[in-house]
Design an enzyme around this catalytic site. Sequence first.
Site, PDB file in Angstrom:
ATOM      1  N   LYS A 138       0.838  -1.215   0.000  1.00  0.00           N
ATOM      2  CA  LYS A 138       0.000   0.000   0.000  1.00  0.00           C
ATOM      3  C   LYS A 138       0.863   1.251   0.000  1.00  0.00           C
ATOM      4  O   LYS A 138       0.535   2.243  -0.657  1.00  0.00           O
ATOM      5  CB  LYS A 138      -0.940  -0.022   1.213  1.00  0.00           C
ATOM      6  CG  LYS A 138      -2.137  -0.926   0.967  1.00  0.00           C
ATOM      7  CD  LYS A 138      -2.873  -1.322   2.208  1.00  0.00           C
ATOM      8  CE  LYS A 138      -3.831  -2.457   1.856  1.00  0.00           C
ATOM      9  NZ  LYS A 138      -4.305  -3.204   3.006  1.00  0.00           N
ATOM     10  N   GLN A 176      -5.457  -2.382   9.103  1.00  0.00           N
ATOM     11  CA  GLN A 176      -5.198  -3.671   8.462  1.00  0.00           C
ATOM     12  C   GLN A 176      -5.800  -4.815   9.288  1.00  0.00           C
ATOM     13  O   GLN A 176      -5.532  -4.931  10.476  1.00  0.00           O
ATOM     14  CB  GLN A 176      -3.669  -3.865   8.317  1.00  0.00           C
ATOM     15  CG  GLN A 176      -3.270  -5.057   7.509  1.00  0.00           C
ATOM     16  CD  GLN A 176      -3.669  -4.959   6.041  1.00  0.00           C
ATOM     17  OE1 GLN A 176      -3.432  -3.960   5.383  1.00  0.00           O
ATOM     18  NE2 GLN A 176      -4.294  -6.000   5.527  1.00  0.00           N
ATOM     19  N   ASP A 200     -11.683   1.650   2.965  1.00  0.00           N
ATOM     20  CA  ASP A 200     -11.820   0.194   2.827  1.00  0.00           C
ATOM     21  C   ASP A 200     -13.268  -0.190   2.528  1.00  0.00           C
ATOM     22  O   ASP A 200     -13.546  -1.301   2.080  1.00  0.00           O
ATOM     23  CB  ASP A 200     -11.395  -0.482   4.141  1.00  0.00           C
ATOM     24  CG  ASP A 200     -10.183  -1.373   3.972  1.00  0.00           C
ATOM     25  OD1 ASP A 200      -9.839  -1.686   2.814  1.00  0.00           O
ATOM     26  OD2 ASP A 200      -9.602  -1.768   5.002  1.00  0.00           O
TER      27      ASP A 200
END
Length: 280
Positions: free
Chosen positions: A48, A92, A115
């Site tokens: 990322k 995460q 997300d």
Amino acid sequence: MTLLNGKALAAKIKERVREEAATLPRRPGLAVVLVGNDPASRVYVTSKRKDCEECGFYSEEYALLEDATQAELLELVETLNGREDIDGILVQLPLPKHLNEEAVIEAISPQKDVDGFHPMSAGNLLIGRPGFLPCTPAGVMELLDEYGVDPAGKRAAVVGRSNIVGKPMALLLLRRSATVTVCHSKTSNLAEICSQADILVSAVGRTKLITADMVKSGAVVVDVAMNRDENGRLCGDVDYAAVASKASFITPVPGGVGPMTRAVLMQNTLLAAKQHQNLA
Ligand code: NAP
């Protein structure tokens, strides 16, 4: 058979994102929060960061210790929610067992939920309002569009019903007027349902779950899974060689859905930055 080349499309998308990001008064900013030492999560966080560099974004990483408390994590999310230079926040997953994932996701500002996992984003998807879409299923839809696969009127089967892949995948296909069946571990006639599907998406995590006899001739086959075979090589749920000879379109693993997930995260962060700067 045509390969659904996610790697190539992801590169195109990231290039478009980079060009648009360069026109904004302030460059998009993404904060990535990692808790603990999960090796796969570390790899994802590193990629990322690389994607952010490629797209000209500002990025920050926070690495909390394995034994970080819920309060510490929530405090960090709260601080990031208030930051003017941060447009997207990504925690995460999975988190260590002692932490409450749902509460952490809910603490992220819906405006920074790149997300697409916040209940607000999930609700918007369900009722067809605009909002952040979960990156993996949104990436699959982009891939289908790129190759001219129109879900309208088609029979689709989605194998897997997680909140991050299976369920939103089914909703996105439904939104585009496919007739969708969602399968899971309790589905008794998986082979029969799959073999009737014009579009088959597998998101389970079980090597060779989808064999050629379960696939309709000419079907579009999308393999979301990222498993390791007996030699430690990355593979999906689909018995690739045998299924590829029956499918009209198929995603490779690697190089299919994985790069698309990453590209959509960059798209979502760009969108968050535009909205944050009142440009969208
Ligand atoms: P998950 O939360 O573990 O969900 C797996 C789903 O598969 C569950 O709904 C489960 O059913 C179902 N399932 C398990 N065994 C089955 C069987 N024998 N037949 C039919 N369905 C079965 O996993 P996830 O997070 O959705 O991820 C799925 C896969 O996609 C994993 O391999 C993951 O690594 C991969 N993934 C890839 C990307 C990417 O960017 N390419 C992104 C995210 C995930 P129940 O609900 O009944 O338990």
